[in-house]
Design an enzyme around this catalytic site. Sequence first.
Site, PDB file in Angstrom:
ATOM      1  N   HIS A   1       0.850  -1.189   0.000  1.00 37.09           N
ATOM      2  CA  HIS A   1       0.000   0.000   0.000  1.00 37.09           C
ATOM      3  C   HIS A   1       0.887   1.241   0.000  1.00 37.09           C
ATOM      4  O   HIS A   1       2.108   1.145   0.169  1.00 37.09           O
ATOM      5  CB  HIS A   1      -0.960  -0.010   1.202  1.00 37.09           C
ATOM      6  CG  HIS A   1      -0.297   0.055   2.534  1.00 37.09           C
ATOM      7  ND1 HIS A   1      -0.179  -1.032   3.370  1.00 37.09           N
ATOM      8  CD2 HIS A   1       0.306   1.082   3.171  1.00 37.09           C
ATOM      9  CE1 HIS A   1       0.448  -0.680   4.467  1.00 37.09           C
ATOM     10  NE2 HIS A   1       0.763   0.604   4.380  1.00 37.09           N
TER      11      HIS A   1
HETATM   12  P1  TYD Z   1      -1.631  -2.705   7.392  1.00 34.52           P
HETATM   13  O1  TYD Z   1      -1.090  -1.323   7.586  1.00 34.52           O
HETATM   14  O2  TYD Z   1      -2.313  -3.000   6.104  1.00 34.52           O
HETATM   15  O3  TYD Z   1      -0.484  -3.783   7.614  1.00 34.52           O
HETATM   16  P2  TYD Z   1       0.930  -4.047   6.920  1.00 34.52           P
HETATM   17  O4  TYD Z   1       1.328  -2.830   6.152  1.00 34.52           O
HETATM   18  O5  TYD Z   1       1.836  -4.314   8.071  1.00 34.52           O
HETATM   19  O6  TYD Z   1       0.789  -5.250   6.068  1.00 34.52           O
HETATM   20  O7  TYD Z   1      -2.581  -3.023   8.614  1.00 34.52           O
HETATM   21  C1  TYD Z   1      -3.123  -4.314   8.835  1.00 34.52           C
HETATM   22  C2  TYD Z   1      -4.424  -4.137   9.594  1.00 34.52           C
HETATM   23  O8  TYD Z   1      -4.182  -3.540  10.871  1.00 34.52           O
HETATM   24  C3  TYD Z   1      -5.414  -3.238   8.879  1.00 34.52           C
HETATM   25  O9  TYD Z   1      -6.694  -3.798   9.035  1.00 34.52           O
HETATM   26  C4  TYD Z   1      -5.341  -1.932   9.613  1.00 34.52           C
HETATM   27  C5  TYD Z   1      -4.919  -2.334  11.016  1.00 34.52           C
HETATM   28  N1  TYD Z   1      -4.048  -1.309  11.655  1.00 34.52           N
HETATM   29  C6  TYD Z   1      -4.560  -0.553  12.698  1.00 34.52           C
HETATM   30  O10 TYD Z   1      -5.715  -0.701  13.122  1.00 34.52           O
HETATM   31  N2  TYD Z   1      -3.739   0.383  13.277  1.00 34.52           N
HETATM   32  C7  TYD Z   1      -2.476   0.599  12.860  1.00 34.52           C
HETATM   33  O11 TYD Z   1      -1.758   1.470  13.423  1.00 34.52           O
HETATM   34  C8  TYD Z   1      -1.963  -0.192  11.768  1.00 34.52           C
HETATM   35  C9  TYD Z   1      -0.558  -0.004  11.256  1.00 34.52           C
HETATM   36  C10 TYD Z   1      -2.795  -1.139  11.202  1.00 34.52           C
END
Ligand code: TYD
Length: 141
Positions: free
Chosen positions: A58
């Site tokens: 992302h």
């Molecule tokens: P995401 O940022 O997509 O994870 P990564 O980049 O590590 O693969 O986040 C995964 C899930 O966690 C998504 O549903 C959003 C949630 N999340 C939060 O609720 N708070 C946060 O601070 C972060 C980073 C993620």
Amino acid sequence: MVRKIKVKNSGLIKLQVVDDFPDGNLVIGEANKSVPFSIKRVYYINNLYNRKAERGRHAHKRLEQIIFCVNGHFTLTLDDGENKQSILMNDPSYGIRLGPKLWHTMTKFSSDCVILVLANDHFSENDYIRNYQEFLNYVKQ
Ligand code: TYD
């Protein structure tokens, strides 16, 4: 660890290391000094036992983050829409700036890998771009 970052909206952050050999290392980051913003959120990723795991995929519209590998290693792939760069993250004293409009993917985790991220804002799903084509359109605006 990489020496030169070739993509836009990124950069290398070096933290101060106090080498207390043989009693370990101390690595220090301070907001608005070595960390170039006020920290509003911290999160970390562990339990990376699945070597095929893939995280990230992302970009953000406004969020500023610095990503560290505080233990083990993984590969961070950055893509600003024009240039791509893969970085072996294996030195806890270096962070990589994940600025806005930067697609990033994390892969090839060692099982002992621990990733630490410092962010300048609270979590907001509205700030995410999770579709790659949408990201390309967004950076071209
Ligand atoms: P995401 O940022 O997509 O994870 P990564 O980049 O590590 O693969 O986040 C995964 C899930 O966690 C998504 O549903 C959003 C949630 N999340 C939060 O609720 N708070 C946060 O601070 C972060 C980073 C993620």
